[in-house]
Design a protein around this motif. Structure first.
Motif, PDB file in Angstrom:
ATOM      1  N   HIS A  43      47.797  50.891 -39.854  1.00 35.78           N
ATOM      2  CA  HIS A  43      48.464  52.112 -40.301  1.00 35.78           C
ATOM      3  C   HIS A  43      47.782  52.647 -41.553  1.00 35.78           C
ATOM      4  O   HIS A  43      47.374  51.883 -42.427  1.00 35.78           O
ATOM      5  N   SER A  44      47.683  53.957 -41.632  1.00 31.74           N
ATOM      6  CA  SER A  44      47.158  54.626 -42.820  1.00 31.74           C
ATOM      7  C   SER A  44      48.316  55.063 -43.705  1.00 31.74           C
ATOM      8  O   SER A  44      49.354  55.507 -43.204  1.00 31.74           O
ATOM      9  N   ASP A  53      50.604  56.746 -39.977  1.00 34.53           N
ATOM     10  CA  ASP A  53      49.921  56.956 -38.701  1.00 34.53           C
ATOM     11  C   ASP A  53      48.752  55.987 -38.545  1.00 34.53           C
ATOM     12  O   ASP A  53      48.206  55.470 -39.530  1.00 34.53           O
ATOM     13  N   ARG A  54      48.355  55.769 -37.298  1.00 33.21           N
ATOM     14  CA  ARG A  54      47.184  54.935 -37.035  1.00 33.21           C
ATOM     15  C   ARG A  54      45.919  55.720 -37.373  1.00 33.21           C
ATOM     16  O   ARG A  54      45.789  56.894 -36.997  1.00 33.21           O
ATOM     17  N   PRO A  55      44.957  55.110 -38.078  1.00 32.04           N
ATOM     18  CA  PRO A  55      43.728  55.822 -38.432  1.00 32.04           C
ATOM     19  C   PRO A  55      43.008  56.428 -37.229  1.00 32.04           C
ATOM     20  O   PRO A  55      42.489  57.546 -37.309  1.00 32.04           O
ATOM     21  N   ALA A  56      42.987  55.709 -36.100  1.00 33.19           N
ATOM     22  CA  ALA A  56      42.299  56.219 -34.918  1.00 33.19           C
ATOM     23  C   ALA A  56      42.967  57.485 -34.392  1.00 33.19           C
ATOM     24  O   ALA A  56      42.289  58.404 -33.892  1.00 33.19           O
ATOM     25  N   GLU A  57      44.288  57.565 -34.525  1.00 29.03           N
ATOM     26  CA  GLU A  57      45.005  58.752 -34.072  1.00 29.03           C
ATOM     27  C   GLU A  57      44.698  59.947 -34.969  1.00 29.03           C
ATOM     28  O   GLU A  57      44.543  61.074 -34.489  1.00 29.03           O
ATOM     29  N   ILE A  58      44.604  59.702 -36.274  1.00 27.85           N
ATOM     30  CA  ILE A  58      44.286  60.782 -37.205  1.00 27.85           C
ATOM     31  C   ILE A  58      42.893  61.333 -36.929  1.00 27.85           C
ATOM     32  O   ILE A  58      42.686  62.546 -36.841  1.00 27.85           O
TER      33      ILE A  58
END
Length: 298
Positions: A43-44, A53-58
């Protein structure tokens, strides 16, 4: 030139720059190897509108936004060479392709090298962490270890005492703390252990125990670590710009390196590795690159 700007690195700083340049109608190529330093981070935090949020999603959402601009192109590959030409730059990929541009923006991040301790790599960015502003709130009021020594250990313990009162500094060998520092830490009930570490026991990256070479083990919720850093690629040797004493790329307030036409933003140019700082640096670099291009063409 094939492009106005080639951006090497397609994470937060690179994508932020690409967005600004795309909106400036510049022809841009983003080259990204797909290995961000936060790929293990679940999580970021401390980034407005994306806290938790998850960094990969951002980054996936950011990439989708950037690619709406038709002048921005994206290649999933590793850039392994860069050289200055008479009127710009050439960037080569591992597969032999090369592209040219008028300007280059390096957003290549940093490579973290961890101490060689069993289990540490699996815990990295999950329960082995580096920044209280990114991760401190999630482990506040817990029993925490600090794998570090000397001045950095003292400074970090001083900072972390705001979040955690139960702190233990693991020097993993002889302490390099001064007598004055040791006394101040003792007054705050911060323990210093010099025993060498054998391994970190964990479940899927979540720390359970630190096991020492003498057989003792202590349970901790998380462990703060200061990794060694280095640049992913030695573009400084190829493009002849300077690094700082801390091994980051030397830039001015406009994100310009000491080599004309070469800019840098993100982790590769700062140790303040916060998403808000990094994305802002990408925007600043893009604005200054665009301004330089306008001045050359007007």
């Amino acid at each position: 030139m094939d492009f106005d700007v080639i951006i090497i690195g397609g994470s937060y700083a690179g994508l932020s720059a690409a967005l600004t340049l795309g909106r400036s109608t510049r022809n841009v190529l983003v080259i990204d190897a797909g290995k961000p330093c936060n790929r293990q981070t679940p999580h970021s935090h401390n980034f407005l509108t994306h806290d938790g949020d998850r960094p990969a999603e951002i980054s996936a959402a950011a990439k989708a936004e950037v690619l709406k601009y038709p002048t921005v192109k994206f290649i999933s590959a590793k850039a392994d060479s860069a050289k200055q030409l008479e009127d710009g730059f050439s960037v080569g990929l591992e597969d032999g392709q090369y592209f040219t541009s008028r300007k280059i923006l390096l957003a290549t991040g940093l490579k973290d090298t961890l101490p060689d301790i069993k289990g540490l790599a699996a815990c990295w960015a999950i329960s082995a962490i580096h920044c209280p502003y990114c991760h401190g709130y999630e482990v506040k009021n817990e029993k925490i270890a600090l794998l570090m020594n000397g001045e950095h250990a003292f400074d970090m313990a001083t900072t972390l005492h705001l979040w955690n009162k139960d702190l233990t500094i693991l020097t993993n060998g002889k302490s390099q703390l001064t007598a004055e520092q040791a006394e101040k830490l003792k007054a705050k009930s911060i323990t210093v252990l010099e025993e060498e570490i054998f391994e970190l026991e964990h479940q899927n990256g979540h720390l359970e125990n630190v096991v020492f070479k003498n057989g003792e083990k202590i349970a901790f919720k998380a462990i703060y670590v200061k990794p060694e850093i280095e640049q992913h690629v030695n573009f400084n040797e190829q493009l002849e710009f300077e690094l700082t004493e801390l091994k980051t790329i030397k830039v001015n307030e406009q994100q310009q390196t000491t080599a004309k036409g070469v800019y840098a933003a993100g982790d590769c140019a700062t140790l303040f590795r916060s998403l808000s700082i990094i994305t802002a640096a990408g925007t600043m670099a893009a604005v200054m690159i665009n301004k330089e291009l306008i001045s050359e063409d007007f």
